[in-house]
Design a protein around this motif. Sequence first.
Motif, mmCIF file in Angstrom:
data_model
loop_
_atom_site.group_PDB
_atom_site.id
_atom_site.type_symbol
_atom_site.label_atom_id
_atom_site.label_comp_id
_atom_site.label_asym_id
_atom_site.label_seq_id
_atom_site.Cartn_x
_atom_site.Cartn_y
_atom_site.Cartn_z
ATOM 1 N N ILE A 118 -10.430 -11.156 -17.031
ATOM 2 C CA ILE A 118 -10.645 -9.744 -16.700
ATOM 3 C C ILE A 118 -11.385 -9.601 -15.375
ATOM 4 O O ILE A 118 -11.020 -8.791 -14.513
ATOM 5 C CB ILE A 118 -11.399 -9.021 -17.835
ATOM 6 N N SER A 119 -12.442 -10.395 -15.181
ATOM 7 C CA SER A 119 -13.217 -10.268 -13.943
ATOM 8 C C SER A 119 -12.375 -10.640 -12.725
ATOM 9 O O SER A 119 -12.523 -10.053 -11.647
ATOM 10 C CB SER A 119 -14.471 -11.149 -14.007
ATOM 11 N N VAL A 120 -11.473 -11.629 -12.893
ATOM 12 C CA VAL A 120 -10.583 -12.013 -11.795
ATOM 13 C C VAL A 120 -9.638 -10.862 -11.462
ATOM 14 O O VAL A 120 -9.434 -10.514 -10.287
ATOM 15 C CB VAL A 120 -9.770 -13.276 -12.173
ATOM 16 N N LEU A 121 -9.054 -10.249 -12.503
ATOM 17 C CA LEU A 121 -8.142 -9.124 -12.286
ATOM 18 C C LEU A 121 -8.848 -7.966 -11.598
ATOM 19 O O LEU A 121 -8.312 -7.356 -10.662
ATOM 20 C CB LEU A 121 -7.565 -8.674 -13.626
ATOM 21 N N VAL A 122 -10.062 -7.655 -12.050
ATOM 22 C CA VAL A 122 -10.820 -6.545 -11.447
ATOM 23 C C VAL A 122 -11.076 -6.815 -9.965
ATOM 24 O O VAL A 122 -10.934 -5.921 -9.122
ATOM 25 C CB VAL A 122 -12.144 -6.327 -12.211
ATOM 26 N N SER A 123 -11.440 -8.037 -9.615
ATOM 27 C CA SER A 123 -11.706 -8.381 -8.219
ATOM 28 C C SER A 123 -10.448 -8.235 -7.362
ATOM 29 O O SER A 123 -10.482 -7.658 -6.272
ATOM 30 C CB SER A 123 -12.245 -9.815 -8.119
#
Length: 502
Positions: free
Chosen positions: A247-252
């Motif tokens: 999720i954090s990768v997608l958000v970035s």
Amino acid sequence: MPLTVRDLLAIPSLRLHLVAGGAGLGRVVEAAHATENTRPASWLEGAEVVMTNGLLLSADDIDCAAYVDQLDGGKAAALIVGVGSGLPLQAVPTALIHHAERVRLPLLVSPAGVPFASITRAVFVARASEERRLLERTLRTQRRLSAAAASSDGLAGLLSSWFQATGSGVAVCDAAGRLLGAAGTDGPTLLEDAAPVIDTVALHGLRGSGGGDLACGKVVVQPLGTARLRGFVVLLDADSAEARLLISVLVSLLSVELERRHLADEPQRRRRAAILARLFHPDITAEQAQALLRTADVPSGAVRAVAVQASGEPVELAADLALAVPGGLARLTGGTVELVVAEELDTSAVLRRFAPGRPAGIGPAVAPQHAALSLRQAVALLSSSVELGRPVSAAEAGSVRLLLSLGSPATLAAFADTVLAPLDAADPDGELTETLRVWLETNGSWAESSALLGLHRHTVQNRIEKVARLTGRQQDRAEDRVDLWLALTARAVGLPCSPQRK
């Protein structure tokens, strides 16, 4: 795949065999815990294999039922009982087998030659292997997401890659809630269902996040942007371990994509600002104004101007508001952002989200060729907005309530109490005050006042005459009637009132 009770049972070296609860073999195992505690529920976090030699375990039916219910309540994955020579139990109690089957709790038997430490080590090794495989899959997926974000497919490719890797539906919208892209789900429906969560997250800007169980499933909402809020990503049923890690990768990656789009939109914002400058020209005709609005995809009916006092990052505020209003007709003039919007737009809602706490004036709805007139009134209202700490519209600019709210509360309260104090003392039940209010609101009509109050006309006249005697204000003097009306209105808008009227 995560370790299950079935996987644990299949490890040859452990020599475990199942005696009850076969329906629960698919339960996930997170840890193994040896204990002789007969009330273990409060010590469990869930998904543990509980191991016991039965040292304190009774074969009594009631005790076995209580023990199994403890394990079930603690969400244990399975129970392993050590039996054999030299151990307290030579066989598993029949009552324990019965109650394990009752709650579908896998009950396994461990032979005497297999120490519980071996089972614990096997669980640890299996979990470590699964975490290593998960990390490797996550790294491969992260590379695919990064490649998709850098490709010509941009946002669509990134969202498609996410869905293919995780099976989680995803939708992305801009800061105004307009759909930018989706994969694995119906984007408009998902955004509509998640709108309350998005609104809550928006209140906290980039520091917020939210989620919940909705009709469409479990959603997670994350803000997007690097320095300023640019949009939101809504994830549907992103419960897998891989999805949670990514999720954090997608958000970035999505934040970078929206920032790229923001920069690419700069020429468009300059063009819309130029259209706005032409719309504000004093000599513009109705036909020219309507043509400009059509160019900006704004309905050519009535429009209104809005002025927002900018500070800190005025250019960014102008860009945010240009994105927020249909047509994007916004420009920065000095320290003020000027907008033109269609009459039906909920301007107050836009200001709450994109310019919270900033002074703002909202001009009246006018024909397009008179947008400059609406703007002058909007700018004139900024000083009132500064005083009140909220946006002020032209619709309330001439109202007595606005004028009262601009005054000192203490001064206005003192004025109201000075005028109405005689009534407060002589009229504890408020009959005279209510009669005075109705009489003033009906513009001194005896017939209408008596009908509204349900009183005889002479009773109304007598009460108004008594008000005149008590207050020293005469009913036939306009100035006195205005004083009484202002005093009543000052109290009605919520100013501090006298002790007698609390």
